[in-house]
Design an enzyme around this catalytic site. Structure first.
Site, mmCIF file in Angstrom:
data_model
loop_
_atom_site.group_PDB
_atom_site.id
_atom_site.type_symbol
_atom_site.label_atom_id
_atom_site.label_comp_id
_atom_site.label_asym_id
_atom_site.label_seq_id
_atom_site.Cartn_x
_atom_site.Cartn_y
_atom_site.Cartn_z
ATOM 1 N N ASP A 25 41.052 7.024 36.041
ATOM 2 C CA ASP A 25 39.978 7.090 37.025
ATOM 3 C C ASP A 25 40.622 6.950 38.399
ATOM 4 O O ASP A 25 40.977 5.848 38.824
ATOM 5 C CB ASP A 25 38.969 5.962 36.782
ATOM 6 C CG ASP A 25 37.853 5.933 37.834
ATOM 7 O OD1 ASP A 25 37.790 6.869 38.653
ATOM 8 O OD2 ASP A 25 37.059 4.970 37.830
ATOM 9 N N LYS A 87 41.127 9.806 48.716
ATOM 10 C CA LYS A 87 40.362 10.759 47.906
ATOM 11 C C LYS A 87 39.390 11.571 48.758
ATOM 12 O O LYS A 87 39.099 12.729 48.448
ATOM 13 C CB LYS A 87 39.611 9.991 46.819
ATOM 14 C CG LYS A 87 38.836 10.837 45.824
ATOM 15 C CD LYS A 87 38.244 9.935 44.745
ATOM 16 C CE LYS A 87 37.437 10.700 43.727
ATOM 17 N NZ LYS A 87 36.916 9.822 42.666
ATOM 18 N N GLU A 184 33.221 12.796 36.392
ATOM 19 C CA GLU A 184 32.985 11.365 36.214
ATOM 20 C C GLU A 184 31.679 11.056 35.470
ATOM 21 O O GLU A 184 31.665 10.193 34.587
ATOM 22 C CB GLU A 184 33.016 10.670 37.580
ATOM 23 C CG GLU A 184 34.425 10.642 38.179
ATOM 24 C CD GLU A 184 34.439 10.306 39.661
ATOM 25 O OE1 GLU A 184 33.348 10.185 40.256
ATOM 26 O OE2 GLU A 184 35.543 10.173 40.230
ATOM 27 N N ASP A 206 26.326 7.242 39.224
ATOM 28 C CA ASP A 206 27.689 6.796 39.487
ATOM 29 C C ASP A 206 27.718 6.162 40.872
ATOM 30 O O ASP A 206 27.792 6.849 41.888
ATOM 31 C CB ASP A 206 28.660 7.978 39.407
ATOM 32 C CG ASP A 206 30.107 7.549 39.603
ATOM 33 O OD1 ASP A 206 30.354 6.335 39.748
ATOM 34 O OD2 ASP A 206 30.990 8.423 39.609
#
Length: 309
Positions: A25, A87, A184, A206
């Site tokens: 992850d 990211k 995800e 999420d």
């Protein structure tokens, strides 16, 4: 019914031969690595028993690199060389970063992806992410006691092709063989056991450190109620203003009729996206793949119904 099965062509495991693979992850604020041992999936800790790794990279004056907790400790005194939440920059140019002026970094724009000027020179988000992945790779190999065969890496459902390719490039730079990029929300659904669930529509939220999104997964049988033959899951991506942005990660449980599935997807998915939230319109199904077409349509309608509620 299996929602997902990962294997490398030509690399089936021989008897008594173990191949080490992990799931990663690569998060905005924290990252972690996990593996299945004795049939149980668990996150792999560092030497101090911590499973989370802050997604922070610090480039030191002695040309060394800190990753994780040590890097995060440098954020206040050396913000220009301590990269946090890289990211957000993956696969993005300077024009894609509206808050760039408020960040403590010296961005260098150019063709393709933005770069960051550090004391170690220009660093792309791919290179910085690779440093994080290297740290996770070292941790995994130390814990599992061998060289990794490959890794499955999760990415946000909204990542476009450039962002997904940037993630693959970072993994390659870190010495990782990417078996698959997995959305995800889909990974969360598998972890929760929805790959063995009955018919239904499921919302997966999420809530991460840098992003918050929702995906709708619909599990549908065929017209005969045979889950083994026509179980499927799909993700509908809807923007905050209520527009359908895409339909992705379509997974069929039966692998024997892939040509029918592909024919149905090719013709039906564009119609679904074009009609958006309005599911009252008629759809032109594929001759010879009627059941597959209807399964896609019904799964989508159920997902949209859930969204409208």
């Amino acid at each position: 019914m299996a929602l997902l099965q990962i294997a490398e062509p030509g690399l089936s495991t021989a008897p008594h031969q173990h191949r080490l693979a992990v799931g990663i992850d690569l998060g905005t604020t924290h990252s972690l690595v996990a593996s299945v041992r004795s049939g149980i999936a668990s996150a792999l800790p560092d030497a101090r028993g911590r499973v989370l790794l802050p997604s922070v990279v610090h480039y030191r004056e002695d040309q060394g690199v800190d990753v994780g907790y040590d890097a995060r400790a440098c954020q206040t005194q050396d913000p220009h060389n301590t990269i946090v939440s890289v990211k957000r920059f993956m696969g993005r140019g300077l024009a894609d970063l509206p808050d760039a002026s408020s960040l403590p970094y010296q961005f260098v724009d150019g063709p393709g992806m933005v770069e960051l000027q550090t004391r170690a020179g220009r660093k792309s988000p791919v290179q910085i992410s690779a440093d994080i992945l290297k740290a996770l790779k070292i941790r995994a190999e130390a814990t599992l006691g061998g060289e990794l065969t490959g890794a499955v890496i999760t990415v946000p459902a909204y990542f476009d092709d450039a962002q997904r390719q940037a993630t693959k490039d970072a993994a390659k730079l870190a010495g990782l063989n990417v078996l698959r990029l997995l959305n995800e929300p889909t990974a969360a659904a598998i972890a929760y056991g929805l790959d063995n669930a009955s018919e239904g529509v499921y919302a997966v939220y999420d809530l991460g450190g840098g992003t918050f999104d929702i995906s709708i997964l619909s599990v549908e049988p065929d017209e005969d109620g045979d889950f083994d033959a026509y179980d499927l899951t799909l993700e509908v991506v809807v923007s905050s203003d209520g527009k359908v942005k895409g339909i992705q990660n379509i997974k069929w449980s039966d692998k024997s009729m892939q040509s029918w599935y592909k024919d149905a997807e090719k013709k039906i998915v564009p119609q679904l996206i074009a009609n958006g939230l309005d599911t009252s319109k008629n759809y032109d199904v594929v001759t010879g793949a009627t059941c597959s077409s209807n399964a896609l349509i019904n799964a989508y309608k159920n997902a949209i119904s859930k969204i409208n509620q």
